[in-house]
Design an enzyme around this catalytic site. Structure first.
Site: not given
Ligand code: NI
Length: 400
Positions: A82, A140-141, A363
């Protein structure tokens, strides 16, 4: 530059394909559980490679099995899929065409590295004493896609699992790995203080929620400074406070929000326990009612020592002295849920371009970008791990 980098020769052969895949995913990012196109593209690419043992799961994820010619362990390799709700501000030729959505964490690269490794492993599957399970995981986020994958059977029959995060906090040419905790538990809490309002000039008879909140915030700070071991990192942050009406009114309500981070279950429990004890104490002290809503986020990501050693030894072959301790952050990662079930290792492949400082393109920032050599290092790590685990060490007399 790390002169010792040795990209796996088979990865070198498909270098352009790996980079093109990453750029495609980068240009077409999708949010958690909306990775419909991403899933379709991955499935097609796997089928084109001749990998047809595919099971879709977890809404927008899939697993695919590469079966070796002999029995042995099954090794899981995972990539998350994602992107984030960020408007990309880079000037890359392959920048996001989806408004407000961006691969700003490197998951585009994770998929490309795993696809590259899958192609090569599948071509050599006759040599495998065991199997490889490719795990393409959505969401995952935040929404913990890993838990959906586990529920749908992604780990069934898997002996060990490995996952990479591209890591802009380390330079390209470095691989960060360690046994034990590598990413933090990332929890959230909300606290509501119920007091008794009144006139600012007649505080007697009231329960001032603002005074209670002030003491509470200070007391919460003592959890990290006085209750947890100073050499084990922990964080308690109150990030939001809301309450009160006017200069001459004693507030009856205050709301707080915050996050706590820890690397071990032990410290996570200490934080929760002390938070509850402090709240009970303050309730008595002030006669207020204090409601704590503590939400567990991702657990700490804790690497199995043997698996971490496997990664270190594979990494040594690829980046030489670039393999070593990771740059740690208090960020969370849902790979932790896999590691609660089976042994494995999550590790960092340095992706910070050599002409940039490791903290200049972090990130989740809107101009996030990587040095694409990292993709080749990542694919090489997966392949070397599989060679080490499923070819060389099992039945060494028979194979060669
Ligand atoms: Ni990420």
């Amino acid at each position: 530059m790390n002169n010792e980098i040795k990209i796996h020769p088979l990865v070198q052969n498909i270098k352009d394909e790996i980079i093109d895949n990453r750029r495609y995913f980068h240009k077409h990012p999708e949010l958690s559980f909306k990775e419909f196109n991403t899933l379709e593209v991955i499935e097609k690419k796997l089928i084109n490679m001749g990998i047809t043992n595919i099971t879709k799961m977890a809404k927008t994820g899939l697993i695919a099995d590469i079966k070796g010619s002999k029995n042995g362990k099954t090794i899981g390799l995972r990539a998350d899929m994602d992107a984030l709700p960020i408007q990309e501000t880079s000037d890359l030729s392959f920048k996001s065409i989806n408004d407000g959505v961006m691969h700003a964490c490197g998951h585009d690269g994770h998929m490309a590295m795993l696809l590259g490794a899958a192609k090569i492993i599948n071509e050599k599957k006759e040599k495998l004493n065991g199997n490889v399970r490719l795990i393409f995981q959505p969401a995952e986020e935040g929404p913990a896609g890993a838990t959906y994958m586990i529920k749908d059977g992604a780990l069934k029959g898997v002996d060990q699992i490995y996952g990479i995060h591209l890591w802009n906090y380390q330079k390209v040419g470095e691989i960060g790995v360690k046994p034990g905790p590598i990413m933090a538990a990332a929890d959230m809490f909300e606290i509501e203080i119920h007091g008794k309002g009144g006139h600012g000039a007649t505080p007697h008879g009231t329960v001032d929620a603002i005074v209670v909140a002030s003491n509470l915030i200070n007391s919460l700070q003592t959890i990290v400074s006085r209750n947890t071991n100073p050499i084990e990192s922990t964080v308690v942050t109150v990030g939001m406070i809301n309450g009160g009406y006017n200069f001459n009114v004693i507030a009856d309500r205050v709301k707080l929000k915050g996050t706590s981070r820890s690397y071990t279950k032990k410290n996570r429990n200490i934080i929760k326990k002390r938070m509850n004890e402090i709240i009970l104490g303050l309730e008595k002290m002030y006669g207020a009612k204090i409601i704590l809503n503590y939400k567990d986020g991702y657990p700490p990501t804790i690497n199995d020592p043997e698996c971490a050693n496997n990664v270190l030894s594979a990494s040594n072959k690829i980046v030489g002295k670039g393999a070593g301790n990771p740059y740690l952050s208090m960020g969370g990662e849902d790979f932790s849920y896999y590691l609660e079930k089976i042994p494995g290792c999550f590790f960092f492949v340095g992706s910070c371009p050599l002409d940039q400082e490791p903290l200049s393109t972090p990130h989740h920032c809107s101009h996030f970008n990587i040095d694409e050599t990292a993709l080749l290092i990542g694919s090489s790590s997966f392949i070397t791990l599989i060679e080490d685990l499923l070819i060389k060490y099992i039945n060494p007399f028979i194979t060669k």
